[in-house]
Design a protein around this motif. Structure first.
Motif, PDB file in Angstrom:
ATOM      1  N   HIS A 148       0.879  -0.807   0.522  1.00 31.73           N
ATOM      2  CA  HIS A 148       0.062  -0.130   0.351  1.00 31.73           C
ATOM      3  C   HIS A 148       0.631   1.212   0.091  1.00 31.73           C
ATOM      4  O   HIS A 148       0.227   2.445  -0.550  1.00 31.73           O
ATOM      5  CB  HIS A 148      -0.890   0.128   1.240  1.00 31.73           C
ATOM      6  CG  HIS A 148      -2.219  -0.726   0.926  1.00 31.73           C
ATOM      7  ND1 HIS A 148      -3.370   0.381   0.427  1.00 31.73           N
ATOM      8  CD2 HIS A 148      -2.787  -2.105   0.835  1.00 31.73           C
ATOM      9  CE1 HIS A 148      -4.520  -0.600  -0.184  1.00 31.73           C
ATOM     10  NE2 HIS A 148      -4.381  -1.722   0.587  1.00 31.73           N
ATOM     11  N   ALA A 149       1.656   0.866   0.646  1.00 34.16           N
ATOM     12  CA  ALA A 149       3.020   1.860   0.939  1.00 34.16           C
ATOM     13  C   ALA A 149       3.812   2.488  -0.699  1.00 34.16           C
ATOM     14  O   ALA A 149       3.620   3.559  -1.257  1.00 34.16           O
ATOM     15  CB  ALA A 149       4.157   1.991   1.831  1.00 34.16           C
ATOM     16  N   LYS A 150       3.771   1.557  -1.071  1.00 39.44           N
ATOM     17  CA  LYS A 150       4.588   1.266  -3.054  1.00 39.44           C
ATOM     18  C   LYS A 150       3.607   2.398  -4.024  1.00 39.44           C
ATOM     19  O   LYS A 150       3.916   3.397  -4.322  1.00 39.44           O
ATOM     20  CB  LYS A 150       5.314  -0.075  -2.820  1.00 39.44           C
ATOM     21  CG  LYS A 150       6.379  -0.073  -2.132  1.00 39.44           C
ATOM     22  CD  LYS A 150       6.964  -1.556  -3.136  1.00 39.44           C
ATOM     23  CE  LYS A 150       7.702  -1.179  -4.674  1.00 39.44           C
ATOM     24  NZ  LYS A 150       8.724  -0.426  -3.998  1.00 39.44           N
ATOM     25  N   GLN A 151       2.262   1.985  -3.403  1.00 48.13           N
ATOM     26  CA  GLN A 151       1.212   1.842  -4.060  1.00 48.13           C
ATOM     27  C   GLN A 151       0.701   3.955  -3.835  1.00 48.13           C
ATOM     28  O   GLN A 151       0.112   4.268  -4.571  1.00 48.13           O
ATOM     29  CB  GLN A 151      -0.302   1.286  -3.855  1.00 48.13           C
ATOM     30  CG  GLN A 151      -1.530   2.203  -4.475  1.00 48.13           C
ATOM     31  CD  GLN A 151      -2.632   1.006  -4.620  1.00 48.13           C
ATOM     32  OE1 GLN A 151      -3.020   0.553  -4.938  1.00 48.13           O
ATOM     33  NE2 GLN A 151      -3.656   1.620  -3.477  1.00 48.13           N
ATOM     34  N   LYS A 152       1.061   3.971  -2.731  1.00 47.43           N
ATOM     35  CA  LYS A 152       0.414   5.528  -2.460  1.00 47.43           C
ATOM     36  C   LYS A 152       1.768   6.470  -3.014  1.00 47.43           C
ATOM     37  O   LYS A 152       1.444   7.472  -3.579  1.00 47.43           O
ATOM     38  CB  LYS A 152       0.359   5.968  -0.955  1.00 47.43           C
ATOM     39  CG  LYS A 152       0.194   7.584  -0.857  1.00 47.43           C
ATOM     40  CD  LYS A 152      -0.129   7.273   0.788  1.00 47.43           C
ATOM     41  CE  LYS A 152      -0.650   8.653   2.020  1.00 47.43           C
ATOM     42  NZ  LYS A 152      -0.152   9.282   0.404  1.00 47.43           N
ATOM     43  N   ASN A 153       2.596   5.853  -3.020  1.00 45.80           N
ATOM     44  CA  ASN A 153       3.623   6.538  -3.450  1.00 45.80           C
ATOM     45  C   ASN A 153       3.805   7.181  -4.648  1.00 45.80           C
ATOM     46  O   ASN A 153       4.057   7.941  -5.391  1.00 45.80           O
ATOM     47  CB  ASN A 153       5.194   5.598  -3.447  1.00 45.80           C
ATOM     48  CG  ASN A 153       5.622   5.927  -1.268  1.00 45.80           C
ATOM     49  OD1 ASN A 153       4.843   7.257  -0.879  1.00 45.80           O
ATOM     50  ND2 ASN A 153       6.369   5.966  -1.359  1.00 45.80           N
ATOM     51  N   MET A 154       3.025   5.827  -5.771  1.00 42.89           N
ATOM     52  CA  MET A 154       3.600   5.927  -6.567  1.00 42.89           C
ATOM     53  C   MET A 154       2.069   7.235  -7.301  1.00 42.89           C
ATOM     54  O   MET A 154       2.593   7.498  -7.700  1.00 42.89           O
ATOM     55  CB  MET A 154       2.812   4.288  -8.051  1.00 42.89           C
ATOM     56  CG  MET A 154       3.054   4.698  -9.354  1.00 42.89           C
ATOM     57  SD  MET A 154       2.300   3.178 -10.033  1.00 42.89           S
ATOM     58  CE  MET A 154       0.089   3.683  -9.691  1.00 42.89           C
ATOM     59  N   LEU A 155       1.540   6.638  -7.062  1.00 42.65           N
ATOM     60  CA  LEU A 155       0.172   7.986  -7.022  1.00 42.65           C
ATOM     61  C   LEU A 155       0.531   9.466  -6.652  1.00 42.65           C
ATOM     62  O   LEU A 155       0.264  10.018  -7.350  1.00 42.65           O
ATOM     63  CB  LEU A 155      -0.981   7.406  -6.081  1.00 42.65           C
ATOM     64  CG  LEU A 155      -1.491   5.507  -6.888  1.00 42.65           C
ATOM     65  CD1 LEU A 155      -3.016   5.325  -5.386  1.00 42.65           C
ATOM     66  CD2 LEU A 155      -2.481   5.867  -8.153  1.00 42.65           C
ATOM     67  N   ASP A 156       1.334   9.110  -5.734  1.00 39.90           N
ATOM     68  CA  ASP A 156       1.252  10.786  -4.998  1.00 39.90           C
ATOM     69  C   ASP A 156       2.274  11.466  -6.430  1.00 39.90           C
ATOM     70  O   ASP A 156       2.213  12.511  -6.579  1.00 39.90           O
ATOM     71  CB  ASP A 156       2.022  11.044  -3.728  1.00 39.90           C
ATOM     72  CG  ASP A 156       1.156  10.822  -2.763  1.00 39.90           C
ATOM     73  OD1 ASP A 156      -0.219  11.399  -2.862  1.00 39.90           O
ATOM     74  OD2 ASP A 156       1.298  10.372  -1.743  1.00 39.90           O
ATOM     75  N   ALA A 157       3.494  10.130  -7.523  1.00 43.89           N
ATOM     76  CA  ALA A 157       4.250  11.106  -7.381  1.00 43.89           C
ATOM     77  C   ALA A 157       3.911  10.700  -9.265  1.00 43.89           C
ATOM     78  O   ALA A 157       4.789  11.477  -9.872  1.00 43.89           O
ATOM     79  CB  ALA A 157       5.554  10.101  -7.657  1.00 43.89           C
ATOM     80  N   GLU A 158       3.152   9.494  -9.528  1.00 44.65           N
ATOM     81  CA  GLU A 158       2.626  10.042 -10.662  1.00 44.65           C
ATOM     82  C   GLU A 158       1.484  11.058 -11.208  1.00 44.65           C
ATOM     83  O   GLU A 158       0.123  10.383 -11.082  1.00 44.65           O
ATOM     84  CB  GLU A 158       2.157   8.557 -11.315  1.00 44.65           C
ATOM     85  CG  GLU A 158       3.241   7.328 -11.357  1.00 44.65           C
ATOM     86  CD  GLU A 158       5.026   8.175 -12.725  1.00 44.65           C
ATOM     87  OE1 GLU A 158       3.984   8.080 -13.214  1.00 44.65           O
ATOM     88  OE2 GLU A 158       5.826   7.450 -12.414  1.00 44.65           O
ATOM     89  N   PHE A 169      -3.067   5.521   5.121  1.00 44.34           N
ATOM     90  CA  PHE A 169      -2.713   4.202   6.011  1.00 44.34           C
ATOM     91  C   PHE A 169      -3.837   4.097   7.896  1.00 44.34           C
ATOM     92  O   PHE A 169      -3.980   3.170   7.980  1.00 44.34           O
ATOM     93  CB  PHE A 169      -1.465   4.484   7.135  1.00 44.34           C
ATOM     94  CG  PHE A 169      -0.647   4.144   6.075  1.00 44.34           C
ATOM     95  CD1 PHE A 169      -0.510   3.126   4.902  1.00 44.34           C
ATOM     96  CD2 PHE A 169       0.098   5.456   4.584  1.00 44.34           C
ATOM     97  CE1 PHE A 169       0.270   2.621   3.643  1.00 44.34           C
ATOM     98  CE2 PHE A 169       1.595   4.961   4.089  1.00 44.34           C
ATOM     99  CZ  PHE A 169       1.361   3.627   2.968  1.00 44.34           C
ATOM    100  N   GLY A 170      -4.322   5.009   8.015  1.00 46.46           N
ATOM    101  CA  GLY A 170      -5.387   4.971   8.853  1.00 46.46           C
ATOM    102  C   GLY A 170      -6.353   4.269   8.087  1.00 46.46           C
ATOM    103  O   GLY A 170      -7.002   2.853   9.111  1.00 46.46           O
TER     104      GLY A 170
END
Length: 175
Positions: A108-118, A138-139
């Motif tokens: 989920h962290a990897k997905q969130k980082n990707m969504l924030d960066a792309e 993450f909550g």
């Protein structure tokens, strides 16, 4: 440059070094990994709860023993042993459940980082993001994993209580 027949050309190496060619492929990979680990966690939790339910049934059957010859000794030893076994099962189930939850957190962290960066997939693209805010923070994720994480501790407490209760029932009462 020395030409060797077994070495690929540099352009071929660069093409093979990239696992994902588009952000969509990476997102689909992350989503598949999250789904796989969620299924893994569900299977582990299901197997754990099934084992605990059979132990509870066996405990209740043992406590209902009213045989006048060997019933007292049986209800002293067997339910306490089942309670100990229940605690040991909970202790053994915890690392697998925690590992699955940690892996889900990781993806989920990897997905969130990707969504924030792309910008193609993130909130910068349009006003309607791909994932809701509950799914992307993450909550919400931690709330959804609470049941699986808490179950071994709840059953450990239950088994400690039931083990002490079964021994307490067999203690001689002062007259």
């Amino acid at each position: 440059m020395i030409i060797q027949p077994n070495q690929p050309e540099p352009s071929e190496v660069e093409a093979n070094s990239q696992i994902f060619t588009t952000p969509r492929e990476r997102l689909e990979f992350y989503r598949r990994e999250i789904a796989s680990e969620t299924s893994n966690l569900a299977n582990r939790t299901n197997a754990y709860l099934t084992a605990q339910s059979f132990l509870v049934i066996a405990y209740g059957s043992c406590m209902a023993n009213v045989n006048p010859e060997w019933g007292k000794l049986f209800t002293l030893v067997v339910p306490a042993t089942l309670a100990l076994f229940g605690v040991l099962c909970s202790i053994n189930a915890w690392p697998g459940i925690k590992a699955a939850c940690d892996t889900i957190d990781h993806w989920h962290a990897k997905q969130k980082n990707m969504l924030d960066a792309e910008p193609v997939f993130g909130t910068h693209y349009d006003d309607s993001p791909l994932l809701s805010s509950w799914e992307s923070n993450f909550g919400g994720l931690r709330k959804s994993l609470r049941f699986s994480k808490r179950t071994p501790f709840l059953f450990s407490g239950l088994w400690l209580f039931l083990g002490c209760f079964s021994i307490w029932l067999q203690l001689p009462t002062p007259s």
